[in-house]
Design an enzyme around this catalytic site. Sequence first.
Site, mmCIF file in Angstrom:
data_model
loop_
_atom_site.group_PDB
_atom_site.id
_atom_site.type_symbol
_atom_site.label_atom_id
_atom_site.label_comp_id
_atom_site.label_asym_id
_atom_site.label_seq_id
_atom_site.Cartn_x
_atom_site.Cartn_y
_atom_site.Cartn_z
ATOM 1 N N TYR A 70 -8.242 -32.571 -19.600
ATOM 2 C CA TYR A 70 -7.564 -31.898 -18.250
ATOM 3 C C TYR A 70 -6.063 -32.529 -18.645
ATOM 4 O O TYR A 70 -6.062 -33.745 -18.446
ATOM 5 C CB TYR A 70 -8.033 -32.201 -16.939
ATOM 6 N N GLU A 72 -2.880 -31.573 -16.533
ATOM 7 C CA GLU A 72 -1.838 -30.799 -15.526
ATOM 8 C C GLU A 72 -0.921 -31.830 -15.525
ATOM 9 O O GLU A 72 -0.621 -33.129 -15.469
ATOM 10 C CB GLU A 72 -2.471 -30.662 -14.321
ATOM 11 N N ASP A 216 12.445 -10.697 -24.031
ATOM 12 C CA ASP A 216 10.960 -10.745 -24.319
ATOM 13 C C ASP A 216 10.654 -10.257 -25.551
ATOM 14 O O ASP A 216 10.798 -9.261 -26.043
ATOM 15 C CB ASP A 216 10.292 -9.989 -23.468
ATOM 16 N N THR A 242 5.133 -14.053 -26.831
ATOM 17 C CA THR A 242 3.554 -14.588 -27.155
ATOM 18 C C THR A 242 3.675 -15.394 -28.592
ATOM 19 O O THR A 242 4.628 -15.230 -29.382
ATOM 20 C CB THR A 242 2.820 -13.366 -27.469
ATOM 21 N N LYS A 245 1.393 -12.814 -32.001
ATOM 22 C CA LYS A 245 1.715 -11.530 -32.471
ATOM 23 C C LYS A 245 2.195 -11.676 -33.994
ATOM 24 O O LYS A 245 1.521 -12.377 -34.730
ATOM 25 C CB LYS A 245 2.538 -10.428 -31.593
ATOM 26 N N ARG A 251 -3.763 -17.139 -29.446
ATOM 27 C CA ARG A 251 -3.221 -16.389 -28.444
ATOM 28 C C ARG A 251 -2.489 -17.223 -27.312
ATOM 29 O O ARG A 251 -3.189 -18.255 -26.710
ATOM 30 C CB ARG A 251 -4.598 -15.757 -27.785
#
Length: 451
Positions: A70, A72, A216, A242, A245, A251
């Site tokens: 974790y 954060e 984008d 992203t 791609k 991903r």
Amino acid sequence: MKSLTKVKVGNKLNSNNESFSYIKNSDVEIYNILQKEVSREDNTLELIASENFVSYPVLEMAGGVMTNKYAEGYPGARYYGGCEHVDEAENLARDRAKKLFNCEYVNVQPHSGSQANMAVLMTFLNVGDTIMGLDLAHGGHLTHGSHVNFSGKLYNSVSYYVNKDTGRVDFNSVRSTAKEYKPKLIICGGSAYPRHIEFEHFREIADEIGAFLMADIAHPSGLVAASLHPSPMKYCDIITTTTHKTLRGPRGGMIMMGKDIENKWGIVAPKSGRTKLVSELLDSTVMPGIQGGPLMHIIAAKAIAFNEALQPDFKVYAQQVIDNAKTMSEALLSKDYKLISGGTDTHVVLIDLSNKNVTGKVAEQSLEKAGITVNKNMVPFDKRSPFVTSGVRIGSPAITTRGMKQDEMVKIIDFIDEIITNIENESVIDKVKTEVQSLCSSFPLYSELHN
Ligand SMILES: *Cc1c(COP(=O)(O)O)cnc(C)c1O
């Protein structure tokens, strides 16, 4: 270009040199499903333009122990202890991304491209503000204002279109819509747009109405990284992408700015009140605004992918991606297929099947039976619904990663044409399927992962 099969797996978890032995020995049900997917990826021609095959190192890191952590917050300022090593991984990912895209700011935490876009919209806009993006049927993305997506539900969305004759963005439509609706944010880029994004033109129009400009580059970011597509950094305020791609990473998503900008718009940060820099606002929108703990295994895998993209090999790969897409479009044109915009500058080719009397849906289904994976796609001014469509979108990134070149592209278009011109003819489908499998077996994929 290093073929995927030459990169060693080196998975120390495997005691008996067998892939996925832990899964096999503990959960045979999901193991069998996994093996079927390994075979599917190996035995089919993957022409979905948004897909790619990651290297073994990326795959290994994405399955690594950082999934346990974790974290954060951001490096040096986390809500949890024990983050010293994931901090190093995230800093490395950021530094490599900055070098790769030549930018001053990056946030590598968005779980996906859509989350990256959500973070930008939620930073710059209030609910009800107007945004403007490329219409979905003209090549845009759901997050650019579609009414079924948060971007069209929370914000007042207007669209611009491509020109019917050229298939390219119609800047008259961009300008007139911009002037009429005064969007606060203009989004350029799309998911099914075969040509370069003309950032400079969008900048002019954004300046004329005082709008923010977001690029984008989810699709062409690998080509941008290889300097084979113009860079948005100079022209756009915010850039999202992203990582999975053309960039060929795990991903995920990411947000960038060529230069950090002063928060001269008086946007108020959720927690601290007014802040000075847009980077601080973006960071706080990603976390705690819309996400909790970052996927540290994926961020570390992004670091690996960015380093791969920084190597000279990657430029050779990206050039081959474009050469392959161009070869496919020329082969299609010679067989009397209609292509949106008449060709491609990128990895995407968008075929309008209207003159072949085949719908996108039926084409997708028949091609899939023959082992060729494509997606049906609306074409601009499509008269059919998104579930049927008049077109298919194909792309070269994944098959290029396997090592395929121009000769194979010509064969692939022959296969596609045989299926389309003999639509739903089972014996033709069977014949092509055998040929597809034989082609795939000459370019093995993930051979170390087969049982
Ligand atoms: C793929 C894509 C996205 C979204 O990416 P996800 O990771 O699937 O959420 C956003 N914008 C564009 C233009 C895309 O093509």
